[in-house]
Design a protein around this motif. Structure first.
Motif, PDB file in Angstrom:
ATOM      1  N   LEU A 150       0.853  -1.422   0.061  1.00  0.00           N
ATOM      2  CA  LEU A 150      -0.039   0.112  -0.051  1.00  0.00           C
ATOM      3  C   LEU A 150       0.865   1.274  -0.110  1.00  0.00           C
ATOM      4  N   ALA A 151       0.335   2.410  -0.716  1.00  0.00           N
ATOM      5  CA  ALA A 151       1.364   3.580  -0.808  1.00  0.00           C
ATOM      6  C   ALA A 151       1.444   4.157   0.465  1.00  0.00           C
ATOM      7  N   GLY A 152       0.316   4.084   1.329  1.00  0.00           N
ATOM      8  CA  GLY A 152       0.429   4.617   2.637  1.00  0.00           C
ATOM      9  C   GLY A 152       1.666   4.048   3.617  1.00  0.00           C
ATOM     10  N   GLU A 153       2.235   2.904   3.123  1.00  0.00           N
ATOM     11  CA  GLU A 153       3.219   2.190   3.909  1.00  0.00           C
ATOM     12  C   GLU A 153       4.606   2.755   3.343  1.00  0.00           C
ATOM     13  N   LEU A 154       4.856   3.535   2.375  1.00  0.00           N
ATOM     14  CA  LEU A 154       5.857   3.969   1.893  1.00  0.00           C
ATOM     15  C   LEU A 154       6.617   5.237   2.976  1.00  0.00           C
ATOM     16  N   SER A 155       7.886   5.287   2.831  1.00  0.00           N
ATOM     17  CA  SER A 155       8.576   6.298   3.595  1.00  0.00           C
ATOM     18  C   SER A 155       8.217   7.687   2.638  1.00  0.00           C
ATOM     19  N   HIS A 156       8.580   8.740   3.114  1.00  0.00           N
ATOM     20  CA  HIS A 156       8.195  10.057   2.559  1.00  0.00           C
ATOM     21  C   HIS A 156       8.982   9.932   1.195  1.00  0.00           C
ATOM     22  N   GLY A 157      10.084   9.820   1.072  1.00  0.00           N
ATOM     23  CA  GLY A 157      10.847   9.820   0.051  1.00  0.00           C
ATOM     24  C   GLY A 157      10.483   8.940  -0.935  1.00  0.00           C
ATOM     25  N   GLN A 158       9.827   7.454  -0.730  1.00  0.00           N
ATOM     26  CA  GLN A 158       9.176   6.629  -1.711  1.00  0.00           C
ATOM     27  C   GLN A 158       8.254   6.997  -2.324  1.00  0.00           C
ATOM     28  N   LYS A 159       7.283   7.840  -1.236  1.00  0.00           N
ATOM     29  CA  LYS A 159       6.044   8.456  -1.795  1.00  0.00           C
ATOM     30  C   LYS A 159       6.487   9.496  -3.013  1.00  0.00           C
ATOM     31  N   GLN A 160       7.425  10.134  -2.797  1.00  0.00           N
ATOM     32  CA  GLN A 160       8.055  11.231  -3.972  1.00  0.00           C
ATOM     33  C   GLN A 160       7.963  10.302  -4.943  1.00  0.00           C
ATOM     34  N   TRP A 161       8.762   9.448  -4.995  1.00  0.00           N
ATOM     35  CA  TRP A 161       9.367   8.660  -6.169  1.00  0.00           C
ATOM     36  C   TRP A 161       8.131   8.063  -6.817  1.00  0.00           C
ATOM     37  N   LEU A 162       7.263   7.476  -5.972  1.00  0.00           N
ATOM     38  CA  LEU A 162       6.033   7.031  -6.569  1.00  0.00           C
ATOM     39  C   LEU A 162       5.361   8.035  -7.675  1.00  0.00           C
ATOM     40  N   GLU A 163       5.144   9.059  -6.791  1.00  0.00           N
ATOM     41  CA  GLU A 163       4.248  10.203  -7.353  1.00  0.00           C
ATOM     42  C   GLU A 163       4.950  10.761  -8.930  1.00  0.00           C
ATOM     43  N   ILE A 164       6.500  10.853  -8.736  1.00  0.00           N
ATOM     44  CA  ILE A 164       6.916  11.130 -10.021  1.00  0.00           C
ATOM     45  C   ILE A 164       6.734   9.974 -10.882  1.00  0.00           C
ATOM     46  N   ALA A 165       6.868   8.804 -10.534  1.00  0.00           N
ATOM     47  CA  ALA A 165       6.656   7.577 -11.399  1.00  0.00           C
ATOM     48  C   ALA A 165       5.129   7.861 -11.884  1.00  0.00           C
ATOM     49  N   MET A 166       3.880   8.121 -11.325  1.00  0.00           N
ATOM     50  CA  MET A 166       2.602   8.265 -11.570  1.00  0.00           C
ATOM     51  C   MET A 166       2.612   9.322 -12.634  1.00  0.00           C
ATOM     52  N   LEU A 167       3.340  10.486 -12.399  1.00  0.00           N
ATOM     53  CA  LEU A 167       3.515  11.467 -13.614  1.00  0.00           C
ATOM     54  C   LEU A 167       3.985  10.882 -14.731  1.00  0.00           C
ATOM     55  N   VAL A 168       5.184  10.138 -14.710  1.00  0.00           N
ATOM     56  CA  VAL A 168       5.599   9.565 -16.044  1.00  0.00           C
ATOM     57  C   VAL A 168       4.896   8.807 -16.649  1.00  0.00           C
ATOM     58  N   ALA A 169       4.028   8.004 -15.752  1.00  0.00           N
ATOM     59  CA  ALA A 169       2.981   6.963 -16.318  1.00  0.00           C
ATOM     60  C   ALA A 169       2.086   7.721 -17.160  1.00  0.00           C
ATOM     61  N   GLN A 170       1.760   8.807 -17.186  1.00  0.00           N
ATOM     62  CA  GLN A 170       0.881   9.648 -18.068  1.00  0.00           C
ATOM     63  C   GLN A 170       1.557   9.973 -19.279  1.00  0.00           C
ATOM     64  N   ASP A 171       2.832   9.764 -19.368  1.00  0.00           N
ATOM     65  CA  ASP A 171       3.742   9.838 -20.665  1.00  0.00           C
ATOM     66  C   ASP A 171       3.845  11.285 -21.087  1.00  0.00           C
ATOM     67  N   PRO A 172       4.000  12.459 -20.264  1.00  0.00           N
ATOM     68  CA  PRO A 172       4.075  13.835 -20.469  1.00  0.00           C
ATOM     69  C   PRO A 172       5.425  14.065 -21.128  1.00  0.00           C
TER      70      PRO A 172
END
Length: 257
Positions: A150-172
């Motif tokens: 679950l994303a809620g179990e990530l560290s603050h840094g890992q959440k930042q990386w996940l959100e960056i990856a979510m942005l990249v997933a949209q292929d901007p």
């Protein structure tokens, strides 16, 4: 360098031309001109009040400039709605991570990848290219072995990386990343810099931050904003040695490099 086309003569991906934003007599941006080439990684720094957030707001359509133009792929963005600018290929990451904490990492990335094709979630699954992108991005953020976490179990840094990856997933085509290392450990800060460097090339990446060691690790051209305009541009070493920068930013007792 600012305000000019890329050195190779190609048209810039993003171009701000003489952009000003006037808030009842206060110029948040003052005749700001800046170009980003396709695939470029660029760092933007400046003291509080320099216009950094306003700069991003103008690019993404949240604010309409008082004068000047913003062009993306040669096309003016002025008057376009935020969601339309996002669909054109401009992605923005805000300072605080915005992830779905009760969903798994894979589910977060799947939702992000489906933004351009939301019907995929209603009628089954993503297409092969989107599924491949999700799996690839799990590896990029070093979490391929824990897709169901679950994303809620990530560290603050890992959440930042996940959100960056979510942005990249949209292929901007363009990633606008606002203060991604605030509150991160030294190790997480280094990993974030490495991650953004890896993404450049396939994407144009513009990063705003205050952490000078993080900016140095990006090893990218630096643009310094001051009072809403470009004060100077260059490598980190060139910027830190510039007397004007030392005067207005890096030499301040409360904002040492």
């Amino acid at each position: 360098m600012h305000g000019n086309a890329p050195i190779d003569g190609s048209a810039p991906l993003l171009e701000l031309d003489g952009v000003s934003v006037d808030f009842d007599g206060f110029l948040a941006l003052d005749d700001l001109s800046l170009c980003l080439a396709s695939g470029e990684l660029r760092a933007v720094i400046g003291p509080n009040g320099a216009g950094k957030t306003t700069f991003l707001d103008v690019i993404t359509g949240k604010l309409l400039p008082s004068s000047g133009d913003v062009r993306f792929k040669g096309r003016s963005l002025l008057g376009q709605q935020e969601h339309h600018i996002a669909r054109l290929g401009v992605g923005r990451k805000f300072q605080s991570p915005r992830v779905f904490e009760n969903l798994s990492l894979r589910q977060n990335l799947t939702l992000a990848a489906s933004v351009k094709t939301p019907l995929a979630l209603l009628f089954g699954s993503l297409g092969r290219s989107e599924r491949d992108r999700v799996e690839h991005l799990l590896g990029v953020i070093d979490l391929a072995d824990r897709p169901h976490l679950l994303a809620g179990e990530l560290s603050h840094g890992q959440k930042q990386w996940l959100e960056i990856a979510m942005l990249v997933a949209q292929d901007p085509d363009l990633l606008l990343v606002d203060e991604p290392v605030a509150g991160l450990t030294d190790g997480e800060t280094e990993r974030t810099a490495d991650l953004l460097r890896e993404l450049a090339g396939d994407h144009t990446v513009l990063v705003i931050d205050h952490d000078m060691e993080f900016i140095r690790r990006l090893d990218a051209p630096v643009t310094v904003l001051h009072e809403g305009h470009v004060l100077c541009e260059g490598t980190m070493d060139q910027v830190q040695c510039d007397p004007a920068v030392t005067e207005v930013y890096l030499g301040r007792a409360d904002e040492t490099p």
